[in-house]
Design a protein around this motif. Sequence first.
Motif, PDB file in Angstrom:
ATOM      1  N   LEU A  15       1.093  46.225  66.616  1.00  0.00           N
ATOM      2  CA  LEU A  15       1.013  47.186  67.610  1.00  0.00           C
ATOM      3  C   LEU A  15       1.858  46.941  68.967  1.00  0.00           C
ATOM      4  O   LEU A  15       2.046  46.109  69.208  1.00  0.00           O
ATOM      5  N   PRO A  16       2.662  47.872  69.464  1.00  0.00           N
ATOM      6  CA  PRO A  16       3.533  47.947  70.740  1.00  0.00           C
ATOM      7  C   PRO A  16       2.812  47.603  71.939  1.00  0.00           C
ATOM      8  O   PRO A  16       3.150  47.498  72.830  1.00  0.00           O
ATOM      9  N   ASN A  17       1.398  47.627  72.037  1.00  0.00           N
ATOM     10  CA  ASN A  17       0.781  47.650  73.299  1.00  0.00           C
ATOM     11  C   ASN A  17       1.208  48.280  74.239  1.00  0.00           C
ATOM     12  O   ASN A  17       1.658  47.863  75.707  1.00  0.00           O
ATOM     13  N   LEU A  18       1.182  49.592  74.202  1.00  0.00           N
ATOM     14  CA  LEU A  18       1.435  50.427  75.258  1.00  0.00           C
ATOM     15  C   LEU A  18       0.361  50.952  76.279  1.00  0.00           C
ATOM     16  O   LEU A  18      -0.964  50.564  75.951  1.00  0.00           O
ATOM     17  N   LEU A  23       3.872  55.804  79.608  1.00  0.00           N
ATOM     18  CA  LEU A  23       3.843  57.232  79.388  1.00  0.00           C
ATOM     19  C   LEU A  23       4.325  57.912  80.702  1.00  0.00           C
ATOM     20  O   LEU A  23       5.057  58.841  80.692  1.00  0.00           O
ATOM     21  N   PHE A  56       9.190  49.348  78.236  1.00  0.00           N
ATOM     22  CA  PHE A  56       8.679  50.612  77.200  1.00  0.00           C
ATOM     23  C   PHE A  56       9.778  50.714  76.306  1.00  0.00           C
ATOM     24  O   PHE A  56       9.527  50.959  74.774  1.00  0.00           O
ATOM     25  N   LYS A  59       9.660  48.034  73.755  1.00  0.00           N
ATOM     26  CA  LYS A  59       8.458  47.891  72.693  1.00  0.00           C
ATOM     27  C   LYS A  59       8.560  49.074  71.851  1.00  0.00           C
ATOM     28  O   LYS A  59       8.210  49.054  70.629  1.00  0.00           O
ATOM     29  N   VAL A  60       9.306  49.947  72.132  1.00  0.00           N
ATOM     30  CA  VAL A  60       9.575  51.273  71.007  1.00  0.00           C
ATOM     31  C   VAL A  60      10.949  51.031  70.256  1.00  0.00           C
ATOM     32  O   VAL A  60      10.970  51.513  69.326  1.00  0.00           O
ATOM     33  N   HIS A  62      14.250  51.214  71.012  1.00  0.00           N
ATOM     34  CA  HIS A  62      15.288  52.072  71.223  1.00  0.00           C
ATOM     35  C   HIS A  62      15.181  52.391  72.742  1.00  0.00           C
ATOM     36  O   HIS A  62      14.274  52.417  73.436  1.00  0.00           O
ATOM     37  N   PRO A  77      18.577  61.217  72.196  1.00  0.00           N
ATOM     38  CA  PRO A  77      17.820  61.863  71.241  1.00  0.00           C
ATOM     39  C   PRO A  77      16.499  61.278  70.668  1.00  0.00           C
ATOM     40  O   PRO A  77      15.606  62.067  70.494  1.00  0.00           O
ATOM     41  N   PHE A  78      16.536  59.963  70.651  1.00  0.00           N
ATOM     42  CA  PHE A  78      15.340  59.244  70.471  1.00  0.00           C
ATOM     43  C   PHE A  78      14.148  59.726  71.498  1.00  0.00           C
ATOM     44  O   PHE A  78      13.038  59.934  71.284  1.00  0.00           O
ATOM     45  N   ASP A  81      12.727  63.162  71.037  1.00  0.00           N
ATOM     46  CA  ASP A  81      11.922  63.378  70.052  1.00  0.00           C
ATOM     47  C   ASP A  81      10.542  62.734  70.283  1.00  0.00           C
ATOM     48  O   ASP A  81       9.555  63.136  69.914  1.00  0.00           O
ATOM     49  N   LEU A  82      10.581  61.681  70.968  1.00  0.00           N
ATOM     50  CA  LEU A  82       9.437  60.827  71.323  1.00  0.00           C
ATOM     51  C   LEU A  82       8.676  61.609  72.467  1.00  0.00           C
ATOM     52  O   LEU A  82       7.496  61.417  72.116  1.00  0.00           O
ATOM     53  N   LYS A  85       6.297  63.848  71.094  1.00  0.00           N
ATOM     54  CA  LYS A  85       4.867  63.112  70.225  1.00  0.00           C
ATOM     55  C   LYS A  85       3.879  62.560  71.408  1.00  0.00           C
ATOM     56  O   LYS A  85       2.786  62.043  71.083  1.00  0.00           O
TER      57      LYS A  85
ATOM     58  N   ASP B   4      -4.720  48.456  78.014  1.00  0.00           N
ATOM     59  CA  ASP B   4      -3.655  48.321  76.720  1.00  0.00           C
ATOM     60  C   ASP B   4      -4.338  49.186  75.636  1.00  0.00           C
ATOM     61  O   ASP B   4      -5.570  48.578  75.100  1.00  0.00           O
ATOM     62  N   SER B   6      -4.006  49.214  72.694  1.00  0.00           N
ATOM     63  CA  SER B   6      -4.271  48.387  71.450  1.00  0.00           C
ATOM     64  C   SER B   6      -5.620  47.860  71.558  1.00  0.00           C
ATOM     65  O   SER B   6      -6.288  47.737  70.578  1.00  0.00           O
ATOM     66  N   TYR B  77      -3.211  57.672  69.595  1.00  0.00           N
ATOM     67  CA  TYR B  77      -2.466  56.425  69.619  1.00  0.00           C
ATOM     68  C   TYR B  77      -1.766  56.262  68.160  1.00  0.00           C
ATOM     69  O   TYR B  77      -0.636  55.878  67.949  1.00  0.00           O
ATOM     70  N   PHE B  80       0.687  58.724  67.225  1.00  0.00           N
ATOM     71  CA  PHE B  80       1.814  58.442  68.148  1.00  0.00           C
ATOM     72  C   PHE B  80       2.682  57.277  67.615  1.00  0.00           C
ATOM     73  O   PHE B  80       3.810  57.533  67.329  1.00  0.00           O
ATOM     74  N   MET B  84       6.442  57.831  66.059  1.00  0.00           N
ATOM     75  CA  MET B  84       7.365  56.824  66.754  1.00  0.00           C
ATOM     76  C   MET B  84       8.249  56.124  65.753  1.00  0.00           C
ATOM     77  O   MET B  84       9.489  56.217  65.642  1.00  0.00           O
ATOM     78  N   ILE B  87      10.425  58.526  63.875  1.00  0.00           N
ATOM     79  CA  ILE B  87      11.780  58.874  64.615  1.00  0.00           C
ATOM     80  C   ILE B  87      12.550  57.713  64.466  1.00  0.00           C
ATOM     81  O   ILE B  87      13.969  58.033  64.249  1.00  0.00           O
ATOM     82  N   ILE B  91      16.477  57.917  62.972  1.00  0.00           N
ATOM     83  CA  ILE B  91      17.724  57.596  63.843  1.00  0.00           C
ATOM     84  C   ILE B  91      18.426  56.155  63.158  1.00  0.00           C
ATOM     85  O   ILE B  91      19.623  56.330  63.097  1.00  0.00           O
TER      86      ILE B  91
END
Lengths: 291, 308
Positions: A15-18, A23, A56, A59-60, A62, A77-78, A81-82, A85, B4, B6, B77, B80, B84, B87, B91
């Motif tokens: 998991l990316p730990n956002l 955001l 960020f 983590k994603v 891109h 573009p990424f 689209d993100l 979401k 966080d 997660s 989450y 999402f 992600m 996408i 790409i």
Amino acid sequence: MSSDFRSSFSELKELPNLTFRHLEVFHAINREGSYTNAALELRTSRAVVKKVCQNFEKKVGHNLFSELPDKSLETTPFGVDLLSKTAPLSRSLIHLGEEIRALHRKGRILRFAASGEFFRGGALSYILNRIHIKNLFRPCHLRIEPEKFNAALLSSECDVYFGAGLDISNRLEIIHLEKIPWSFHPGEKYKKGKPTHPKDLAAGKWVIEEIGDPIASKTLLEELSSAGAKDGRLKGDKNIGDDEILLRPESSWMGLVAADPNWPSYLFSAALKKQHPYAELTECLNSASNT
Amino acid sequence: MEIDLSSLLVFRYLANCRSFTETGKRWNISQPTVSQIVNRLEAETGLILLDRSNSETRLTTDGLAFLDKTDEVCNEYITFISGMREISRRIDHELNIGLDRSWFSNEIQASQDQISCPDGVKPIFVEADGDWIKALESGQLDIVVGCRFLNAGLSSKIQEAVIRRERGITVAWNPQFHDFDPNNFSFPDILRTSVLIPDSSQISNFGSAIKLWCEQAYGLQPANVEEFGSELHAADAAAAGLGILLAPGNAIPRLGPEGQGLAHVRAFEFLLPQAFTLGIYCRSDEMNKDVLQTATQVGRLCMKLFPE
């Protein structure tokens, strides 16, 4: 096969730990088209905004923005689209934030605990009156005996434990609130009069009553000795001799009798977990301290 | 708010199972790490979420209120992150092709080099378990090669290209252990013994359909039903006399040497002409040319590997 694709993820490290901050910054830069303007909107610095954005992006996996010739930022573009979401997630986080604030406004439950003797003697109510928790918390009071207080604090059975002569584990912190006054009880044949200073105590003829942890009592013996009283002992199970004087800590006298600064005393203290979730608690307790 | 996200997933799992050990196992982290995560969450929110005072872990009143809103965040989450990744794959021209554990998928995987994808497209073969329809609808998978029994699970969001259809079901047994007469077989005979079937990782809905049929038609369930991760394992068990194998369509050719020595009949051929379907599946609204062209190529390989 490359992976086991399940709708829930198998390992935390996948998991990316956002955070909400990621955001928030992402949206702000998209709206404002630059780190500087996004920073103004978010009332923070450009450096912070850029750092959060780059974190960020890492983590994603891109780029979210690309720099145009006029130095403004265009969403890739990424990123576009993100962005589409993020709305449901952002909304749910806003709801969560509102719920947290509502729980704070309602007053979080704060559990004070002490052994029975402090409830009976009035010591606890004297101290609690000095702790100004205002509308932050809704207090409740538990009776927990001293031998269990470390475990009770560490397991969150209570939040603050009040007592005298507390010996705490290294995962707790202690705030000393008040010195406990002494009362003096000379035997019939005690040769000296009522002491006004530790030096006045007859050598080898003074005894202190224990409360709390044995370590606290031994430390106090040493402190009294350093203050000039010689060859004292702890009461233990022994009787007091006719020619001895007993020093008894009187927690119920706190607030009624001022503790004499000449006399090392037991301390009435509050113990709590280090880095307790209620960040305001330590300050509240410190402001109630008279030591 | 610096929570966080997660950590919310870990907290939600802990709140539901009430065990630090089990939560650690689920997320492949140590039990002290679970504790640290919860402690950090409490520090961030300024709330006490768990009462750890008894041997059992319970939520506090604040913890219950927090969990309620956390549930919504956790679901969004996960959605999402899936979005992600979708996408990202688009790409990077990556396609997730789900293969179940059927014999057909194993054959496709062995011949995957023969799939000629459009330029720049990178196919990634992933294992699709029993929930592959949901994974396809949500975008976690782009193409699935899967087996279905009857009309199990298909929704209007999924389009199907049929590779192969087979009638009825195969019933097979070791004649040294069971005295069924292939020329005079009666399906309710299976109720007398253990039934050995492939599980949902290979064919959606087969096990539940068999149980429902037995209940509705005969008012009884088989004495025992064992599910296996592959038809070959089920055939091995049947050969060892452990029960009677049921598999959709014409299973014997698929079993190879494991099927030799088993007596067998086809049941319900008239009643279930489309009992078993091997198909290629995409989303109904799929517009991505890479996906559609790759699905076509996979279909061509299937036609070549599995001629009628």
